[in-house]
Scaffold this motif. Structure first.
Motif, short mmCIF file in Angstrom:
data_model
loop_
_atom_site.label_atom_id
_atom_site.label_comp_id
_atom_site.label_asym_id
_atom_site.label_seq_id
_atom_site.Cartn_x
_atom_site.Cartn_y
_atom_site.Cartn_z
N LYS A 136 -73.97 -80.53 6.89
CA LYS A 136 -73.88 -79.30 7.69
C LYS A 136 -72.45 -78.80 7.91
O LYS A 136 -72.18 -77.61 7.71
CB LYS A 136 -74.59 -79.49 9.03
CG LYS A 136 -74.64 -78.21 9.86
CD LYS A 136 -75.41 -78.41 11.15
CE LYS A 136 -75.45 -77.12 11.97
NZ LYS A 136 -76.21 -77.31 13.24
N PRO A 137 -71.49 -79.65 8.34
CA PRO A 137 -70.13 -79.14 8.57
C PRO A 137 -69.51 -78.50 7.33
O PRO A 137 -68.93 -77.41 7.40
CB PRO A 137 -69.35 -80.39 9.00
CG PRO A 137 -70.39 -81.30 9.56
CD PRO A 137 -71.61 -81.08 8.70
N ALA A 138 -69.67 -79.16 6.18
CA ALA A 138 -69.10 -78.61 4.94
C ALA A 138 -69.85 -77.35 4.52
O ALA A 138 -69.24 -76.37 4.08
CB ALA A 138 -69.17 -79.65 3.83
N ALA A 139 -71.16 -77.36 4.67
CA ALA A 139 -71.96 -76.21 4.27
C ALA A 139 -71.59 -74.98 5.09
O ALA A 139 -71.50 -73.87 4.55
CB ALA A 139 -73.45 -76.52 4.43
N GLU A 140 -71.36 -75.16 6.38
CA GLU A 140 -71.00 -74.02 7.23
C GLU A 140 -69.67 -73.41 6.82
O GLU A 140 -69.51 -72.18 6.85
CB GLU A 140 -70.96 -74.47 8.69
CG GLU A 140 -72.35 -74.75 9.27
CD GLU A 140 -72.30 -75.25 10.70
OE1 GLU A 140 -71.21 -75.72 11.13
OE2 GLU A 140 -73.33 -75.17 11.39
N GLN A 141 -68.72 -74.23 6.43
CA GLN A 141 -67.43 -73.70 5.99
C GLN A 141 -67.57 -72.90 4.70
O GLN A 141 -66.97 -71.83 4.56
CB GLN A 141 -66.44 -74.84 5.79
CG GLN A 141 -66.03 -75.53 7.08
CD GLN A 141 -64.96 -76.59 6.84
OE1 GLN A 141 -64.00 -76.36 6.10
NE2 GLN A 141 -65.12 -77.74 7.45
N ILE A 142 -68.38 -73.42 3.78
CA ILE A 142 -68.52 -72.75 2.48
C ILE A 142 -69.39 -71.51 2.60
O ILE A 142 -69.15 -70.49 1.93
CB ILE A 142 -69.10 -73.74 1.45
CG1 ILE A 142 -68.08 -74.86 1.19
CG2 ILE A 142 -69.45 -73.03 0.14
CD1 ILE A 142 -68.58 -75.96 0.30
N GLN A 143 -70.39 -71.54 3.47
CA GLN A 143 -71.25 -70.37 3.69
C GLN A 143 -70.45 -69.15 4.09
O GLN A 143 -70.77 -68.03 3.69
CB GLN A 143 -72.27 -70.66 4.81
CG GLN A 143 -73.41 -71.57 4.44
CD GLN A 143 -74.13 -72.07 5.69
OE1 GLN A 143 -73.74 -71.74 6.81
NE2 GLN A 143 -75.16 -72.88 5.49
N ASN A 144 -69.42 -69.36 4.88
CA ASN A 144 -68.65 -68.25 5.45
C ASN A 144 -67.50 -67.79 4.58
O ASN A 144 -66.71 -66.95 5.00
CB ASN A 144 -68.12 -68.67 6.83
CG ASN A 144 -69.25 -68.99 7.80
OD1 ASN A 144 -70.30 -68.35 7.76
ND2 ASN A 144 -69.04 -69.98 8.67
N ASN A 145 -67.38 -68.36 3.38
CA ASN A 145 -66.29 -67.97 2.48
C ASN A 145 -66.73 -66.78 1.63
O ASN A 145 -67.39 -66.93 0.61
CB ASN A 145 -65.90 -69.15 1.59
CG ASN A 145 -64.60 -68.89 0.84
OD1 ASN A 145 -64.30 -67.76 0.48
ND2 ASN A 145 -63.85 -69.95 0.60
N ASP A 146 -66.36 -65.58 2.06
CA ASP A 146 -66.78 -64.37 1.36
C ASP A 146 -65.99 -64.11 0.08
O ASP A 146 -66.32 -63.20 -0.68
CB ASP A 146 -66.63 -63.15 2.29
CG ASP A 146 -67.58 -63.21 3.47
OD1 ASP A 146 -68.67 -63.82 3.32
OD2 ASP A 146 -67.25 -62.67 4.54
N LEU A 147 -64.94 -64.90 -0.15
CA LEU A 147 -64.15 -64.73 -1.37
C LEU A 147 -64.82 -65.40 -2.57
O LEU A 147 -64.41 -65.19 -3.70
CB LEU A 147 -62.75 -65.30 -1.18
CG LEU A 147 -61.89 -64.62 -0.11
CD1 LEU A 147 -60.55 -65.33 0.03
CD2 LEU A 147 -61.69 -63.14 -0.44
N MET A 148 -65.86 -66.19 -2.32
CA MET A 148 -66.56 -66.91 -3.38
C MET A 148 -67.91 -66.26 -3.65
O MET A 148 -68.55 -65.71 -2.76
CB MET A 148 -66.78 -68.38 -2.99
CG MET A 148 -65.50 -69.14 -2.69
SD MET A 148 -65.83 -70.79 -1.96
CE MET A 148 -66.49 -71.66 -3.38
N THR A 149 -68.33 -66.31 -4.90
CA THR A 149 -69.67 -65.83 -5.23
C THR A 149 -70.68 -66.88 -4.81
O THR A 149 -70.34 -68.02 -4.48
CB THR A 149 -69.80 -65.59 -6.74
OG1 THR A 149 -69.71 -66.86 -7.43
CG2 THR A 149 -68.72 -64.66 -7.25
N GLN A 150 -71.95 -66.51 -4.85
CA GLN A 150 -73.00 -67.47 -4.49
C GLN A 150 -72.97 -68.68 -5.42
O GLN A 150 -73.13 -69.82 -4.98
CB GLN A 150 -74.37 -66.79 -4.56
CG GLN A 150 -75.51 -67.71 -4.15
CD GLN A 150 -76.85 -67.01 -4.14
OE1 GLN A 150 -76.92 -65.78 -4.24
NE2 GLN A 150 -77.92 -67.78 -4.02
N GLY A 151 -72.76 -68.42 -6.71
CA GLY A 151 -72.69 -69.53 -7.67
C GLY A 151 -71.51 -70.44 -7.41
O GLY A 151 -71.62 -71.67 -7.54
N GLU A 152 -70.37 -69.86 -7.04
CA GLU A 152 -69.18 -70.65 -6.74
C GLU A 152 -69.39 -71.49 -5.48
O GLU A 152 -68.96 -72.65 -5.43
CB GLU A 152 -67.97 -69.74 -6.58
CG GLU A 152 -67.48 -69.14 -7.90
CD GLU A 152 -66.42 -68.08 -7.70
OE1 GLU A 152 -65.64 -67.84 -8.64
OE2 GLU A 152 -66.37 -67.47 -6.61
#
Length: 212
Positions: A136-152
């Motif tokens: 969960k902690p890592a997922a939340e950080q990556i979820q909010n990264n709008d500079l990355m595509t869904q695949g990234e």
């Protein structure tokens, strides 16, 4: 009792006439002398990423543990059931394996679920949802990264999950001690289902293509 799948019976017939026939003596020795696998391989349940096929290993070579998203929980001895932790303990303490490999893969369904906070539970028990809380902690950080595509984002969390599992492995005292003494090697790997590419984790935690 339901009828056993004919597809599996046909596969078993092929196994007995092919692989087993070719390795009959190997199986006999394994039955009499027991197993001595060199590597504990922690992989995902995904049917497209079978470790024995990817690494072309025969019977008795790999001790394989498979779960959703190839995760290792932290060392938490309590009254709960810990299948993966029990397998790690057995492989290291009893089988005396010399390598542990945590192998993730592309397009992992468990990772996709972890990245989707609005995903509806698949059952009242929500076993997958609870299991993926480990990330969960890592997922939340990556979820909010709008500079990355869904695949990234998907690939990033697949690889972060591998590093997270290795960190959790080191919380097992017997793993940490043997690793520090140089008697146990711990590795990370990521398999791309679409291309067949294998990426391995270096000491810095980066994933690189091995020189074949």
């Amino acid at each position: 009792m339901d009828t056993f799948p004919e597809l599996l019976l046909a596969g078993y017939r092929n196994f007995m006439n092919g692989r087993y026939a070719d390795a009959r003596e190997r199986y006999r020795v394994l039955a009499e002398q027991g197993q001595t696998p060199h590597t504990l391989l922690i992989a995902c349940c995904d049917s497209r990423a079978a470790p024995e096929l990817i690494f072309d290993c025969g019977p008795g070579e790999l001790f394989v543990v498979r779960n959703v998203a190839n995760m290792v929980p932290p060392f938490e001895p309590d009254s709960q059931y810990h299948a993966t932790s029990a397998a790690v303990e057995y492989a290291v303490q009893v089988l005396k394996i010399s390598n542990i490999v945590v192998m993730g893969h592309g397009r992992c369904g468990g990772i996709k679920a972890a990245l989707d906070p609005d995903m509806e539970p698949l059952s009242p028990g929500d076993f997958i949802g609870r299991w993926m809380q480990l990330l969960k902690p890592a997922a939340e950080q990556i979820q909010n990264n709008d500079l990355m595509t869904q695949g990234e984002r998907q690939t990033a969390l697949e690889r972060v999950s591998i590093r997270n599992s290795i960190t959790n492995l080191m919380s097992f005292p017997f793993v940490k001690t043997l690793h520090e003494e140089g008697e146990l090697n711990v590795h990370g790997a990521w398999f791309d289902i679409s291309s067949g590419e294998l990426w391995i984790m270096n000491e810095a935690g980066d994933f690189i293509r091995p020189d074949l």
